[in-house]
Design an enzyme around this catalytic site. Sequence first.
Site, PDB file in Angstrom:
ATOM      1  N   CYS A  83      12.641 -29.519  13.591  1.00 14.00           N
ATOM      2  CA  CYS A  83      11.826 -28.029  13.841  1.00 14.00           C
ATOM      3  C   CYS A  83      12.603 -27.522  15.000  1.00 14.00           C
ATOM      4  O   CYS A  83      12.875 -28.298  15.952  1.00 14.00           O
ATOM      5  CB  CYS A  83      10.186 -28.593  13.852  1.00 14.00           C
ATOM      6  SG  CYS A  83       9.305 -26.936  14.646  1.00 14.00           S
ATOM      7  N   THR A 103       3.309 -31.037   9.401  1.00 14.79           N
ATOM      8  CA  THR A 103       3.934 -31.715   9.931  1.00 14.79           C
ATOM      9  C   THR A 103       2.970 -32.035  10.702  1.00 14.79           C
ATOM     10  O   THR A 103       2.579 -31.090  12.059  1.00 14.79           O
ATOM     11  CB  THR A 103       5.081 -31.885  10.644  1.00 14.79           C
ATOM     12  OG1 THR A 103       5.997 -31.268   9.663  1.00 14.79           O
ATOM     13  CG2 THR A 103       5.879 -32.344  11.831  1.00 14.79           C
ATOM     14  N   THR A 121      14.101 -24.263   8.675  1.00 17.11           N
ATOM     15  CA  THR A 121      15.217 -22.993   9.386  1.00 17.11           C
ATOM     16  C   THR A 121      16.387 -23.210   9.893  1.00 17.11           C
ATOM     17  O   THR A 121      16.311 -24.769  11.161  1.00 17.11           O
ATOM     18  CB  THR A 121      13.253 -22.779   9.872  1.00 17.11           C
ATOM     19  OG1 THR A 121      13.128 -23.128  11.684  1.00 17.11           O
ATOM     20  CG2 THR A 121      12.519 -22.146   9.141  1.00 17.11           C
TER      21      THR A 121
END
Lengths: 235, 290
Positions: free
Chosen positions: B129, B43, B192
């Site tokens: 994120c 990213t 995640t």
Amino acid sequence: MREPVEVAVLGTEALGAYTLVRVAGAGIDVGSPGQFAMALDPDAAGYLARPVGVFRLEDGEVAMLVDPAHRVGGLGGARRLRLLGPLGHGYDLTAAEPASTLLVAGGIGITVLPGVPLAIGGRPRMLAAFRLPTQAAATALVDADTRVVLAPASVLDALELAAITLVLGAGPTGLMHALAERCAAAGVACQVALEAPMGCGFGACYGCAVELDGATARLCLEGPVVDARRLAVAR
Amino acid sequence: MTLLAGLRLDHPVLNASGTLDAIAARDVLGDATLGAAAHVTKTIFPDARPGNPSPRIAETAGGMLNSIGLPGPGIAAFIDDVLPRTRTCVGVTPVIVSIGGESVSDYERLAALLDGVPGVAALELNLSCPNIESGCISIGADVAETLLVTRRVRATTALPLLVKLSPSVSDIVALAAAAVDGGADAVTLTNTARGLAVRVDTGRSVLGGPGGGLSGPPLRPLALAAVYAVRVALGVDIVGVGGVDSLATAAELLAAGATAVAVGTATFRDPTTISRIAAALAPPTSIEAR
């Protein structure tokens, strides 16, 4: 594409407080001193491979030293390993002379040094620092004129740089920074093998961040051996 | 052949963003893509970022936590330097550029800058994120913000758009629907999950950041649930991500409704993972079979 190589573990033996893991050496490139391999026990619960120093024994087998008290200690129970290596940059030994080279090892960091005497064609001096007397047994892996320093004594107090033109360090970050500072002050060339948590070994995970030249770098790509002057800038 | 967000791919296996540096992989392993049908970049943000303090990774039971913090050179250096070198490394493999920001306007600006840049096949909006203080997941956890950022980016570029979402949200279907309503061509499920490893002696995080993102096999059931729920509710292409480390685990996500899968943490463990799965899913055609 380079791929991990699966090898059988031939045996493990206690070396004082540490464990020596011996694997079949055929087809294994251990690289140059200071380089590393990522070692994975495919049968263990741990998911990630571990960075280890690997070296060749006199009988041709390949070995690695692990600390049962450390994350890599689990490799001591492996029946087989997958090794990806050699990785990273090792020591630049082009100017190394046995008589004027000093090895400085801190703890398990000694595991990247066994190949140095053969690579430079003779026995250098070595200062090896450990927390426990039983850890000092690891010095048997390095054919050097060795002096052991045990905590709480400081290896830096025992550091004698007269007649030394090159210092090769390996060990904890704090020790390597202090060593870099001492060598810089004495005008002695110094290379240090740094330690950092490492998830992949090929620049993918960004886990092994260290400060070099005042900026963040991936140790697996830039190191693990770096010119100590790159640390001095970071300080 | 796999059709994902309008991209024609040789097979349905990608790398997950942030888990493969093509340039480093080429230099160290001799293979930039490790077999991925499309290369998804780390990213990129508008400005350079150093990432989070060390330690950045910690092993967990069966997986890992990371607090990398999206280090990167910023969009200008990415376009001028990183992207051209990445393209050289990956060859004809399509490049999906992952973008992140601290505000909706950051994403809009990045999309505008990347629109028309040679070699950009698609954009993936990282709205998920867990390791930065503002932006990303704070946008991607809010339905209205997800709709707004996707709509703004959609109005800026005609590139195929993927929106990457977090499993650490209350209603993944509503968020995916917002992305689709905003013009996304596909959703990536999932990033995640928010996690923590703690030091017993200090009560503080093991990692340099306040927490971390959980990945690897422990993430797989969360990813499966997200993919299945979104597939049932919406007719949108899905990239399934979470614990893919074998043909069997890739097949699970595909069976749950993913159009393609992406491999992340397993690449760290074994860099041949992507190519092994791809070969098993789409074996090379033999001369005899042609």
